[in-house]
Design an enzyme around this catalytic site. Structure first.
Site, short mmCIF file in Angstrom:
data_model
loop_
_atom_site.label_atom_id
_atom_site.label_comp_id
_atom_site.label_asym_id
_atom_site.label_seq_id
_atom_site.Cartn_x
_atom_site.Cartn_y
_atom_site.Cartn_z
N GLU A 770 0.89 -1.18 0.00
CA GLU A 770 0.00 0.00 0.00
C GLU A 770 0.91 1.22 0.00
O GLU A 770 1.71 1.39 0.92
CB GLU A 770 -0.88 -0.06 1.25
CG GLU A 770 -2.18 0.70 1.11
CD GLU A 770 -2.03 2.13 1.56
OE1 GLU A 770 -1.68 2.97 0.70
OE2 GLU A 770 -2.26 2.42 2.73
N CYS A 804 -2.00 8.56 4.14
CA CYS A 804 -1.95 8.35 2.70
C CYS A 804 -3.30 8.72 2.07
O CYS A 804 -3.39 8.98 0.88
CB CYS A 804 -1.54 6.92 2.36
SG CYS A 804 -2.40 5.72 3.33
#
Ligand SMILES: Cc1cc2nc3c(=O)[nH]c(=O)nc-3n(C[C@H](O)[C@H](O)[C@H](O)COP(=O)(O)OP(=O)(O)OC[C@H]3O[C@@H](n4cnc5c(N)ncnc54)[C@H](O)[C@@H]3O)c2cc1C
Length: 1018
Positions: A770, A804
């Protein structure tokens, strides 16, 4: 007979029946014995019937009845779906700047599935040309008229003739300034100026009005002629219960001149009551203000709160003990739907009563408390009661209470809303009561929230007024004891049945008491006990000292040990594995504040962010524990006779987990327990910035393994430098799986390294990676700016933009160009609102923006800020706008740049810091194209009130997680499985149903069960 004589044209008008599948469970409880007596009921019936009789005969001023006769309202009452869409349209209406936009949105709302538009609108919806224009005009003027029913003018001067007329008619007033949510100090300053204007000038304007003894005196003396209602949140943009002292100080700084002026001019200032989360803070602030300045004071208190009676006793005791005389406007409460929805979303106990009769009963109980606290002579401290209700039963109960205590009628006041129940106002006046109207003034846009609340209230099936005006209820029903409406069953509070109601996971009778997973509710910092407990733990907790000193050899030795441990762990009972992880969830829950404190200090997260991190970690454990076991029981495919086809999964082997610092517990825990619960052994290498919290996690899991007599060497803790030991771990041929979250550069390097397969390697490595985002939020032309400003502000600057999922691109639609009014307004509000954020240390509850993770990150972010400046972007907000406390390292102020293009560095590069690029789009299509034009595909957001644009965004906004009309961070396990694609990562969503599949290999078998021509099933 209908009390107010409006025969319903449509006796068939249907009540909205909730879908029974979603209706909350009910619990049978013994009916509440009425607290009333026959004598009291008789007195209430007497006073109530008198008021109803006078009201019924009143010929003039029946605005409320007119309201129900309005064609749109009439249709709304008949069709729930139409009502929902109409009210949503009304909410969006003021932001629609052209007739085309009005028509376009109206058609959009009224052609939603399940909505049947009334015949009188049909033609206008379908046709173009003249009919289209006519309909737009008619609807616009109907909405304006609706607003005029409830809003007396654009400002106090505009409303003055109306206030004068009311006075002449024997009705006093309290002026309320309607406003948008106050999101900045600049807006709070603007409100202060308006309040000062009212308090200083209204007295002069009203001084020529005739003295009216009934309105200007009570049993203790004089009652101020001018009465102004104030919302605490309008004088303080940071009115936040997490930091009560700072909130109060900020409020007082602006309120003091207003209260001093009120004192000098003899104006009564009434504090309105807002959402439940602000209730205690508002009460404390009110009492503090009264103790500081001797002004004529009043406060609204809400009976729909379960805490209503306790709240009443608290303020009554305070008034008596301090000798203060204050007015309490007792209301039921304006935010019932909001409170119910909010509590359900947060998983908190619902603060409001579930059933209407409970609110009514609580109102009467609070009346008793306040009447008992009513001063009987001047100089005595206590409460003067004002009833904020249009419900004759509620009013009559108070009148009976007065008589019972031999208090005169002037001892109370009756307050009603402008535009509602006018017959009742005049009836009360004829009965010699002091009646006051609550008179909102303001422009259309800020008025809409108020208007929609009134529309909802008036059309609610629970509304007493609607029963009186529309539903043909008789006197006995209208005046009945609330307790008589108790059927013996009560709905269970939604949070108690939340796991079963939402079914977010499969269940297993051996895990978590057989209940489905449910997200851990975050701390409610509005509650003093939770706040204090958290604060105490914060001061007493230290971060464990962990050195990132594990060498390559040590790391590889751990891989060897994990590899040796794998077969036994692979064959371990999957249910037991899940129970171990569920136990970890329990252990974390038991120590949650301590873990939050470590996260707060080590990762520099603010209180709420740290708490959210810990909740998510607990959730990963609880969710994966429930979803893992089923993977290992064979699932039969089909029902073929003589053939048994089965599918199941097996663990992969040794997993290397490399976790980031930005969710130092949640992501570290999520990846680790996902690997363990699926039977893989793990070498965990935490981020070098946050090994302390990872060590606690390691210890917790180790303890849980011990408790279940499971082998300890299935998990190894390897705090080490990434470039050396980390790099060696992911390259080791014995590793089957790498779970990584972090930067794109490292993620891509791991993917590359994993693809390099040596001769002696037994399996191809799987990488779950990720990697990040450059997330955009679109502000559409019809967006609610109150929500959009706060949503973007939080998404961009929460945890300093180091998520993020954070918003780093904001795309604002303004058909009138980059200097158009929408763009300007949004930028002004976002800019001012951002400047209101408070910078400070992470463990100070008052802090909104704490330091970034370390000096290296700070330097990197500063380079981006410099690049924006060198590219001549406009710095709307920057360091100069903040008070940056000295002595705290790595504090970077939020930055907003405008004049951005699609090639600007800060628009294209991931920054991982509090830097936001704002760009203009001429329409929604262009905004969508811009939003999609990036290699990252993680999160995205859209603020819009156009249903068609929501559909387009769902279809075409290609991101892993799309958020509509809310911020784009804060995904919840099981509810919003999280993760992106393209350059944002490879792998399935964390906290979602597919995630664990990545940690296992599927196996299948096909058995021929037919022997000599027969099979067991036949
Ligand atoms: C002058 C004035 C000032 C006000 N100021 C404020 C204020 O500062 N803050 C504030 O919050 N409200 C305030 N209100 C109250 C509010 O806006 C509503 O007008 C009031 O609640 C309506 O109550 P009622 O007694 O007139 O009507 P009723 O029809 O008897 O009561 C309606 C109320 O019952 C409650 N209710 C509805 N459904 C349910 C249910 N299923 N279970 C439990 N309870 C339910 C809700 O509170 C709803 O508003 C004020 C009202 C007035 C008249």
């Amino acid at each position: 007979m209908a009390i107010f004589g409006r025969k319903s044209k449509s006796p068939s008008a249907k009540a909205h029946t909730p879908n029974s599948a979603h209706a909350p469970a009910r619990t049978t409880r013994p009916p509440v014995a009425t607290t009333s007596t026959p004598e009291r009921e008789a007195a209430i019936m007497n006073a109530g019937s008198q008021m109803l009789d006078i009201a019924k005969d009143h010929k003039s001023g029946i605005l409320s009845a007119k309201f129900y006769q309005d064609k749109l309202m009439d249709w709304s009452m008949k069709d729930h779906n139409f009502k929902v869409q109409l009210f949503r349209f009304v909410d969006a209406f003021p932001s629609l700047t052209t007739p085309e936009m009005v028509h376009d949105h109206l058609v959009d709302y009224l052609t939603q599935p399940g909505v049947k538009a009334p015949p009188f609108m049909d033609l206008g919806l379908k046709a173009g040309g003249v009919a289209k224009g006519m309909m737009t005009k008619t609807i616009s003027s109907q909405i304006n008229n609706m607003a005029k029913n409830f809003i007396a003018g654009t400002d106090a001067t505009d409303a003055l003739p109306m206030l004068g007329r009311l006075w002449k008619d024997g009705i006093a007033f309290s002026v309320d300034l309607l406003g948008e949510a106050c999101v900045s100090n600049a807006e709070a300053d603007m409100y202060q100026a308006k309040y000062l204007d009212l308090v200083n000038n209204l007295v002069g304007e009203a001084s020529s009005w005739k003295h009216t003894e009934r309105l200007e005196s009570d049993h203790l003396g004089t009652v101020p002629r001018v009465n102004v209602s104030v919302k605490a949140t309008s004088l303080c943009a940071n009115f936040n219960p997490i930091a009560p002292k700072a909130s109060m100080a900020d409020f007082m700084q602006r309120a003091t001149p207003v209260l001093e002026a009120a004192k000098a001019n003899g104006v009564l200032i009434n504090f309105d009551m807002e959402q439940y989360e602000l209730k205690d803070l508002t009460l404390d602030t009110f009492m503090h203000a009264c103790e500081t300045i001797d002004f004529e004071a009043g406060i609204a208190m809400q009976a729909y709160l379960k805490s209503g009676v306790d709240d009443a006793k608290r303020i009554a005791n305070w008034a008596k003990s301090t000798g203060k005389v204050v007015t309490v406007r007792l209301v039921k409460g304006a935010y019932w739907d909001f409170e119910t929805i909010h509590a359900e979303q947060e998983g908190w106990p619902c603060p409001v009563w579930n059933e209407k009769w409970q609110t009514d009963q609580c109102f009467e109980q609070m009346v008793e408390v306040f009447l008992d606290a009513c001063p009987t002579k001047p100089g005595e401290g206590g409460i003067k009661l004002a009833l904020g209700s249009h419900n004759v039963r509620s009013i009559a109960a108070a009148l009976a209470g007065l008589d019972q205590r031999n208090l005169p009628r002037k001892a109370i006041e009756l307050q009603m809303l402008h535009g509602m129940a006018d017959q009742l106002k005049y009836a009360a006046e004829e009965m010699g009561l002091r009646v006051r109207e609550y008179v909102p003034v303001g422009e259309m846009i800020p008025g809409m929230a108020y208007l929609v609340r009134r529309l909802l209230e008036n059309t609610s099936n629970e509304s007493w007024l609607k029963s009186g005006f529309l539903d043909n209820a008789n006197t006995a029903t209208l005046l009945a004891d609330p307790a008589s409406k108790h059927t013996g069953t009560l709905p269970v509070d939604l949070y108690e049945i939340a796991p079963e109601r939402h079914q977010l996971s499969p269940t297993n009778e051996y895990i978590g008491q057989g209940r489905p997973f449910y997200t851990t509710p975050m701390r409610d910092f509005a509650q003093e006990d939770q706040r204090n407990a958290f604060g105490r733990t914060m001061s007493s907790t230290t971060v464990p000292t962990v050195t990132n000193d594990h060498t390559v050899d040590q790391g590889l030795d751990m891989i060897r040990s994990a590899n040796d441990a794998f077969p036994a762990w692979r064959d371990f009972d999957p249910i037991k594995r899940a129970q171990i992880i569920e136990r970890v969830a329990q252990m974390m829950s038991d120590r949650r504040d301590e873990l939050s404190a470590v996260v707060c200090k080590e990762a520099r997260k603010t209180w709420s962010e740290a708490d959210a991190d810990v909740c998510e970690a607990i959730d990963f454990c609880a969710y994966y524990a429930r979803t893992a076991p089923a993977l290992f029981s064979p699932t039969r495919l089909g029902k073929f006779i003589g053939e048994l086809d089965e599918l199941w999964y097996q663990p992969k082997g040794v997993a290397v987990v490399i976790s980031p610092w930005n969710f130092p517990l949640a992501i570290c825990c999520g990846m680790t327990v996902a690997a363990l619960v699926t039977g893989n052994t793990v070498v965990l290498k935490p981020a070098e910035q946050t090994p302390g919290i990872a060590k606690i996690l390691f210890d917790l899991i180790s303890d849980a393994l011990d408790e279940f007599n499971a082998p300890r060497d299935v998990l190894h803790f390897c705090p080490a430098p990434g470039e050396t030991t980390g790099a060696a771990l992911v390259r080791d041929p014995r590793v089957a799986l790498i779970a990584f979250t972090g930067s794109k550069a490292v993620g891509l390097d791991i993917i590359k390294a994993a693809g390099d397969t040596s001769e002696d390697q037994l399996m191809v490595k799987r990488v779950i990676s990720e990697m990040g985002g450059k997330n955009a939020i679109i502000i559409d032309a019809s967006a609610d700016l109150d929500e959009a400003v706060l949503g973007v502000r939080y998404s961009a600057f929460g945890f300093q933009g180091q998520k993020c999922s954070a918003c780093s691109r904001c795309i604002v639609v303004d058909p009138q160009g980059p200097d158009g009014p929408r763009m300007k307004l949004f930028l002004e509000r976002l800019g001012e609102s951002t400047k209101t954020l408070i910078l400070g240390a992470s463990d100070d509850p008052n802090t909104d923006v704490s330091p970034v993770i370390d000096a290296e990150a700070a330097a990197n972010i500063n380079r981006f800020i410099e690049s924006a400046r060198s590219e001549n972007l406009t710095e709307l907000v920057g360091s100069k706008d903040f008070n940056i406390p000295a002595g705290i390292d790595d504090l970077i102020a939020p930055h907003i740049f405008t004049g951005v293009t699609e090639s600007s560095t800060i628009y294209t590069q991931e920054i991982f810091g509090p830097v936001l690029a704002v760009i203009h789009a001429k329409d929604f299509d262009q905004a969508m194209r811009m939003a999609n034009n990036h290699r990252y595909k993680l999160t995205g957001g859209v603020f819009t009130r156009k249903p068609a644009h929501i559909d387009i965004a769902k279809r075409d906004f290609r991101v892993g997680n799309l958020y509509i009309n809310r911020g784009c961070t804060g995904a919840l396990v099981g509810r919003q499985p999280f993760g992106g694609f393209a350059m944002s990562g490879v792998g399935s969503k964390a906290g979602g149903p597919d995630y664990l599949h990545q940690f296992v290999d599927p196996r299948a078998s096909a058995e021929n069960t037919m022997r000599r021509g027969f099979a067991p099933e036949l």
